[in-house]
Design an enzyme around this catalytic site. Structure first.
Site, PDB file in Angstrom:
ATOM      1  N   ASP A 140       0.814  -1.236   0.000  1.00 44.25           N
ATOM      2  CA  ASP A 140       0.000   0.000   0.000  1.00 44.25           C
ATOM      3  C   ASP A 140       0.837   1.271   0.000  1.00 44.25           C
ATOM      4  O   ASP A 140       0.358   2.320  -0.418  1.00 44.25           O
ATOM      5  CB  ASP A 140      -1.044   0.020   1.128  1.00 44.25           C
ATOM      6  CG  ASP A 140      -0.474   0.145   2.529  1.00 44.25           C
ATOM      7  OD1 ASP A 140       0.725  -0.118   2.722  1.00 44.25           O
ATOM      8  OD2 ASP A 140      -1.246   0.516   3.444  1.00 44.25           O
ATOM      9  N   GLY A 174      -3.101  -3.952  19.320  1.00 43.51           N
ATOM     10  CA  GLY A 174      -1.699  -4.199  18.965  1.00 43.51           C
ATOM     11  C   GLY A 174      -1.427  -5.560  18.368  1.00 43.51           C
ATOM     12  O   GLY A 174      -0.289  -6.023  18.350  1.00 43.51           O
ATOM     13  N   SER A 229      -5.340  -3.892  13.290  1.00 37.97           N
ATOM     14  CA  SER A 229      -5.494  -2.468  13.103  1.00 37.97           C
ATOM     15  C   SER A 229      -6.483  -1.828  14.072  1.00 37.97           C
ATOM     16  O   SER A 229      -7.383  -1.089  13.681  1.00 37.97           O
ATOM     17  CB  SER A 229      -5.894  -2.180  11.666  1.00 37.97           C
ATOM     18  OG  SER A 229      -5.148  -1.103  11.249  1.00 37.97           O
ATOM     19  N   SER A 233      -5.617   0.460  15.890  1.00 39.95           N
ATOM     20  CA  SER A 233      -5.315   1.894  15.842  1.00 39.95           C
ATOM     21  C   SER A 233      -6.157   2.596  14.773  1.00 39.95           C
ATOM     22  O   SER A 233      -6.753   3.640  15.033  1.00 39.95           O
ATOM     23  CB  SER A 233      -3.827   2.137  15.608  1.00 39.95           C
ATOM     24  OG  SER A 233      -3.400   1.448  14.461  1.00 39.95           O
ATOM     25  N   ASP A 287      -5.334   0.498   6.155  1.00 38.77           N
ATOM     26  CA  ASP A 287      -6.095   0.174   7.368  1.00 38.77           C
ATOM     27  C   ASP A 287      -7.245   1.153   7.577  1.00 38.77           C
ATOM     28  O   ASP A 287      -8.378   0.758   7.860  1.00 38.77           O
ATOM     29  CB  ASP A 287      -5.167   0.191   8.594  1.00 38.77           C
ATOM     30  CG  ASP A 287      -4.000  -0.759   8.428  1.00 38.77           C
ATOM     31  OD1 ASP A 287      -4.082  -1.644   7.554  1.00 38.77           O
ATOM     32  OD2 ASP A 287      -3.001  -0.611   9.150  1.00 38.77           O
TER      33      ASP A 287
HETATM   34  C1  GLA Z   1       0.525  -1.862   8.511  1.00 36.58           C
HETATM   35  C2  GLA Z   1       0.263  -0.490   7.881  1.00 36.58           C
HETATM   36  C3  GLA Z   1      -0.441  -0.641   6.541  1.00 36.58           C
HETATM   37  C4  GLA Z   1       0.296  -1.632   5.633  1.00 36.58           C
HETATM   38  C5  GLA Z   1       0.601  -2.924   6.383  1.00 36.58           C
HETATM   39  C6  GLA Z   1       1.472  -3.850   5.572  1.00 36.58           C
HETATM   40  O1  GLA Z   1      -0.696  -2.473   8.847  1.00 36.58           O
HETATM   41  O2  GLA Z   1      -0.528   0.303   8.733  1.00 36.58           O
HETATM   42  O3  GLA Z   1      -0.560   0.619   5.928  1.00 36.58           O
HETATM   43  O4  GLA Z   1       1.460  -1.052   5.119  1.00 36.58           O
HETATM   44  O5  GLA Z   1       1.247  -2.698   7.622  1.00 36.58           O
HETATM   45  O6  GLA Z   1       0.800  -4.282   4.435  1.00 36.58           O
END
Ligand code: GLA
Length: 391
Positions: A38, A123, A127, A129, A173
């Protein structure tokens, strides 16, 4: 729609009875495939899961902001206007980051009280966060009557995490947490910043998220280092293929990589090879889903793990063990999800095998590492929304 958690009750208990003005929520996400693509202008295929962060908000007459986190049993208390707030570390930074972004867009004349509750594991790689950022942002849009487009709000949340919290994340995310739809994955082109949904035609397959229990503080520095290496790979390839206008690893083809194998610094070549291959796997996975071919989807998911392990090198022995056990015990596919260096794995398991699979993998993991692997079944659920209040 019903409140999913008890954020409203928690707000009243913590900050006093009385009307609540807004309740908003946003889900965690699992990325089916497309990892570390991404921030390389590539493709991702995440889905929002049926676990949420929920925020209940009530206006105040003064300029105080108080936010209670039930997960941490702590209150963040600040006064508006926020003049260049410092980072505090931990969950308050996500709130401060969002507030700072809002303050840049509009005057915030009055404060509010808020309570946060939810069931996204914190954590772990689902995601939590982004779900917190998006839930708070959606709530504040309503509370302050901000006129903002969907995509701009998603970008605002990403900026809060990147520029204030200091995690140089991509947009996947926050995007998935906002735009998720029940039963669907989000096929997102991160360069065009547009998506279409893909039906997850996998009724007989259970999505099991299996947490390794390993939390690496290395994750953030490792993530930033991988981002840096991808940037270096782009510069190297752009110099080597001047006529091709390479702006992102997205612009690199497998043929170009074949041509420079042995010539390009080994580490940079591996990072680029992962991203180029992963983009192709996302496209193939979309086709396989649309063709109703879970076996092919599973094979691509596993190939993604192998590439993350060998080329991008963000796996750990614990994550590899969970994935290998899965593949040799009937999973259609399994892989680490999220940034790597710990966190969770995703397993696509034929539904009729689910119970035995969970028993087997947790006891094998305990025997091997002395750790408890926490298993959650997730389903593709809706994205962020504001809940209607019956008070
Ligand atoms: C984390 C980041 C995302 C993405 C993933 C790996 O979750 O927040 O933006 O880069 O790692 O794909």
């Amino acid at each position: 729609m019903k409140s999913y958690t008890n954020a409203v009750e928690i707000l009243k208990k913590r900050f006093g009875d009385g009307p609540v003005d807004v309740v908003s929520r946003a889900p965690g996400r699992v990325n089916l495939i497309g990892e570390h693509t991404d921030y390389n202008g590539g493709f991702v295929l995440p889905f929002a899961v049926d676990r949420f962060t929920e925020v209940a908000l009530r206006r105040r007459r003064d300029t105080r902001v108080r936010v209670y986190s039930s997960a941490f049993d702590e209150v963040l208390s600040v006064k508006l206007p926020l003049d260049s707030p410092g980072r505090r570390g931990g969950w308050p930074d996500y709130i401060l980051g969002i507030l700072r972004e809002f303050s840049d867009l509009m005057a915030l004349p009055r404060g509010f009280d808020a309570a946060i509750a939810g069931d996204v594991p914190i954590g772990a790689g689902l995601s939590s966060s982004a779900s917190l950022e998006v839930a708070v942002a959606v709530g504040l849009v309503r509370l302050y009557g901000l006129d903002i487009e969907d995509l701009e709000l998603v970008k605002l949340c990403q900026r809060a995490e990147r520029d204030f919290v200091g995690m140089p994340c991509g947009i996947m995310d926050q995007y998935a947490a906002y735009f998720g739809e029940p039963g669907k994955a989000i096929f997102l082109d991160t360069r065009a910043l547009s998506h279409r949904t893909v039906t997850l035609n996998l009724e007989d397959v259970a999505f099991l998220v299996i947490d390794s229990g390993v939390r690496r503080s290395l994750a953030d520095s490792g993530y930033a280092r991988r981002r840096g290496e991808c940037g270096e790979a782009v510069s190297w390839l752009a110099r080597r293929f001047l006529e091709r206008r390479i702006e992102f690893l997205r612009d690199v083809t497998p043929e170009m990589l074949d041509e420079v194998r042995g010539e390009m610094p080994e580490v940079l070549w591996k990072r680029a090879a992962h991203v180029v291959g992963e983009n192709q796997r996302v496209l193939a996975a979309v086709e396989a889903l649309e063709a109703g071919d879970p076996v092919e989807v599973g094979a691509l998911v596993h190939a993604s793990h192998v590439s993350l392990r060998d080329l991008f090198q963000v796996s750990t022995p614990e994550l590899d063990f969970l994935v290998d056990w899965g593949i040799s015990h009937g999973a259609l596919g399994a892989r680490l999800v999220g940034g790597g260096f710990g966190g969770v794995t995703l397993h696509l398991v034929p539904r009729e095998r689910k119970d035995g699979y969970i028993r087997g993998i947790t006891s094998a993991y305990r025997r091997r590492f002395g750790l408890e692997a926490v298993v959650m079944e997730v389903r593709p659920g809706p994205g962020a929304r504001e809940l209607l209040l019956s008070r």
